[in-house]
Structure formats: C-alpha cells, structure tokens
Design a protein around this motif. Structure first.
Motif, PDB file in Angstrom:
ATOM      1  N   UNK A  91       1.704  13.476 -10.136  1.00 49.33           N
ATOM      2  CA  UNK A  91       0.386  13.693  -9.544  1.00 49.33           C
ATOM      3  C   UNK A  91       0.260  12.896  -8.252  1.00 49.33           C
ATOM      4  N   UNK A  92      -0.254  13.547  -7.209  1.00 50.94           N
ATOM      5  CA  UNK A  92      -0.467  12.879  -5.934  1.00 50.94           C
ATOM      6  C   UNK A  92      -1.859  13.230  -5.419  1.00 50.94           C
ATOM      7  N   UNK A  93      -2.651  12.212  -5.078  1.00 52.22           N
ATOM      8  CA  UNK A  93      -3.930  12.415  -4.408  1.00 52.22           C
ATOM      9  C   UNK A  93      -3.764  11.924  -2.968  1.00 52.22           C
ATOM     10  N   UNK A  94      -4.045  12.787  -1.993  1.00 56.25           N
ATOM     11  CA  UNK A  94      -3.821  12.472  -0.581  1.00 56.25           C
ATOM     12  C   UNK A  94      -5.141  12.598   0.167  1.00 56.25           C
ATOM     13  N   UNK A  95      -5.555  11.516   0.801  1.00 55.97           N
ATOM     14  CA  UNK A  95      -6.840  11.507   1.500  1.00 55.97           C
ATOM     15  C   UNK A  95      -6.666  11.057   2.944  1.00 55.97           C
ATOM     16  N   UNK A  96      -7.532  11.503   3.845  1.00 63.53           N
ATOM     17  CA  UNK A  96      -7.579  10.875   5.161  1.00 63.53           C
ATOM     18  C   UNK A  96      -7.976   9.401   5.002  1.00 63.53           C
ATOM     19  N   UNK A  97      -7.534   8.576   5.900  1.00 67.28           N
ATOM     20  CA  UNK A  97      -7.904   7.160   5.842  1.00 67.28           C
ATOM     21  C   UNK A  97      -9.421   6.989   5.861  1.00 67.28           C
ATOM     22  N   UNK A  98     -10.113   7.889   6.550  1.00 67.82           N
ATOM     23  CA  UNK A  98     -11.566   7.791   6.686  1.00 67.82           C
ATOM     24  C   UNK A  98     -12.328   8.322   5.479  1.00 67.82           C
TER      25      UNK A  98
END
Length: 253
Positions: A235-242
């Motif tokens: 599982x990978x959750x990828x978000x913008x730094x902001x």
C-alpha cells in the motif's frame, strides 16, 4: 521476450504516463480505453520513442461483455501479462448525498468497482496459469478517508482499498503480487471530468499550491512494480507536500 504491462484508462493522465514509464523500462504494452483516437495517438508516440510493441484495445471497462470479448481475443503471447495497472476510474459530481445524481452514482460504481473487477478477473486468471504477475490498483486518498460531498466516490475508492486486501489474500498462494496506490491531489483531467467539463471550476481545485502530476504517480507505480519478486509493496499513499489530508491543503495567498 519482453515483459508485458496492461494499463487501463491509458488515453490520458496517470494511465498515459504509466504507458511511457513502462515503455521506457522495456515493457511491451496493452493499452485500453474508450477513446480509440487517443489510444492510437499514445501508441504511435511511444513507438517513435521506444523500441517496444504496443497493442491497443478499445472498450469501456463498464461493459462486461466488451471487456471479456476484447481481452480474450488477444493472441496467447499477449496474455503473458506481468503487470496489470487498473487505472481506469473517475469521479462525477460533488453533491451532498440527498442531492446526488443517480446517473453519476452508477457511473462511478460501474467504472471504479465493477470495471476493475471485470478486468482483474480475466487477467488474474492468466497470471495464475502463467505462474507470475503483479496487479496494481489505483485508489485515492478518498479510499482512506471521507470528505464532505464525496460520499459515493469515496465509497467506491474504499471498495478498491478493500479489494486490494482481498486480492492479496486470494492470490497469495499463486505468488501474484498486489499493490494499492492512493494519490492525493493530482492535476489531470480528474477534476474536469468531475465537474462535467467546467475547466474554470476544475482549475480552481489546484490553485495556490503545487499538486502532484501524472508522472509522479507513474514513477511511484513503477517503483512498486520494479521491486524484486520476493518484495510486495502492499500500500502506498502519495500526497503533494502541501496536502496533509483530503481537505487540508496549504494554499499560498
């Protein structure tokens, strides 16, 4: 023989970006989507840039019969799929539950859940026979939390999250890897589709901060796919730094 990646929803956005990344890494490709002209355009551009084979399959993942007939019609060599990227998905509308459009609900459920299942059932069967494979399902931060007016879209992506776990359990004995990738805000056609072509409203979603782009997610997917056979990224959750949560985004004034 080159490895093969089958990518759904490859006409634009994350799916198209995945096609280029996997071609760069020497994979032959099966690209699927609803818009034949876009599929052929992507295939042509990849053929000019990389020395790989590209097969194009036009269908809507919501159409169970079309999915089965088109995929099963592929030559046997093309059924030696190493990686399936279940990318096809969408959101329609942003309304409270009491005002939601039934047509929008059905489109999201049929695409995000049933379409993923139709493709996965066939391709996982090939992988079991082949003795190898990796299924990568595109989820969303909406599959990890629920936000106001996201109701049915969030429900469909929660279902994808559950299916990641269910597939992992069911396919464990066949050494088939399963990965869920859950992006936050990615600037693609997503918001434009959600808002039925309203480009100005879609543009406002990404104002004041730097969102992810399709290439970011494609590279993340490639990272998971490129691990050694004994390694599974669950599982990978990828978000913008902001962006910290689905609704908590720091926007510069």
């Amino acid at each position: 023989m080159a490895k093969i990646a089958l990518i759904t929803g490859a006409t634009a956005g994350i799916g198209e970006a995945c096609a280029y990344v996997f071609a760069r890494e020497g994979y032959d490709l099966i690209l699927t989507g609803r818009r034949l002209d876009r599929l052929e355009g992507v295939a042509s551009a990849i053929n000019q840039q990389y020395n790989v084979e590209v097969a194009v399959s036009q269908f809507d993942v919501r159409d169970r019969q079309a999915v089965a007939e088109t995929l099963e019609a592929l030559p046997s060599d093309w059924k030696q799929v190493d990686v399936l990227v279940n990318n096809a998905g969408l959101s329609q509308g942003l309304d409270p539950i009491q005002n939601g459009s039934l047509d929008d609900w059905e489109t999201m459920i049929d695409t995000n859940i049933k379409g993923l299942l139709y493709v996965s059932r066939i391709v996982s069967g090939w992988m079991i026979k082949n003795g190898y494979g990796h299924i990568i399902n595109l989820g969303s931060i909406a599959g990890k939390e629920v936000y106001p007016n996201g109701n049915v879209y969030c429900a469909t992506k929660h279902a994808v999250d559950a299916l990641n776990q269910g597939m992992r359990l069911d396919l464990l004995q066949y050494s088939i890897r399963v990965t869920g990738v859950h992006p936050g805000a990615v600037e693609t056609e997503f918001s434009e589709v959600r808002f039925k072509g309203d480009k100005e409203r879609a543009k406002k979603v990404y104002e004041g901060f730097e969102p992810l782009v399709a290439q970011d997610i494609a590279e993340t997917i490639w990272f998971a796919a490129s691990r050694p056979a004994h390694v599974n990224i669950n599982d990978i959750v990828v978000m913008p730094t902001a962006q910290a949560t689905a609704t908590n985004i720091f926007r510069k004034s």
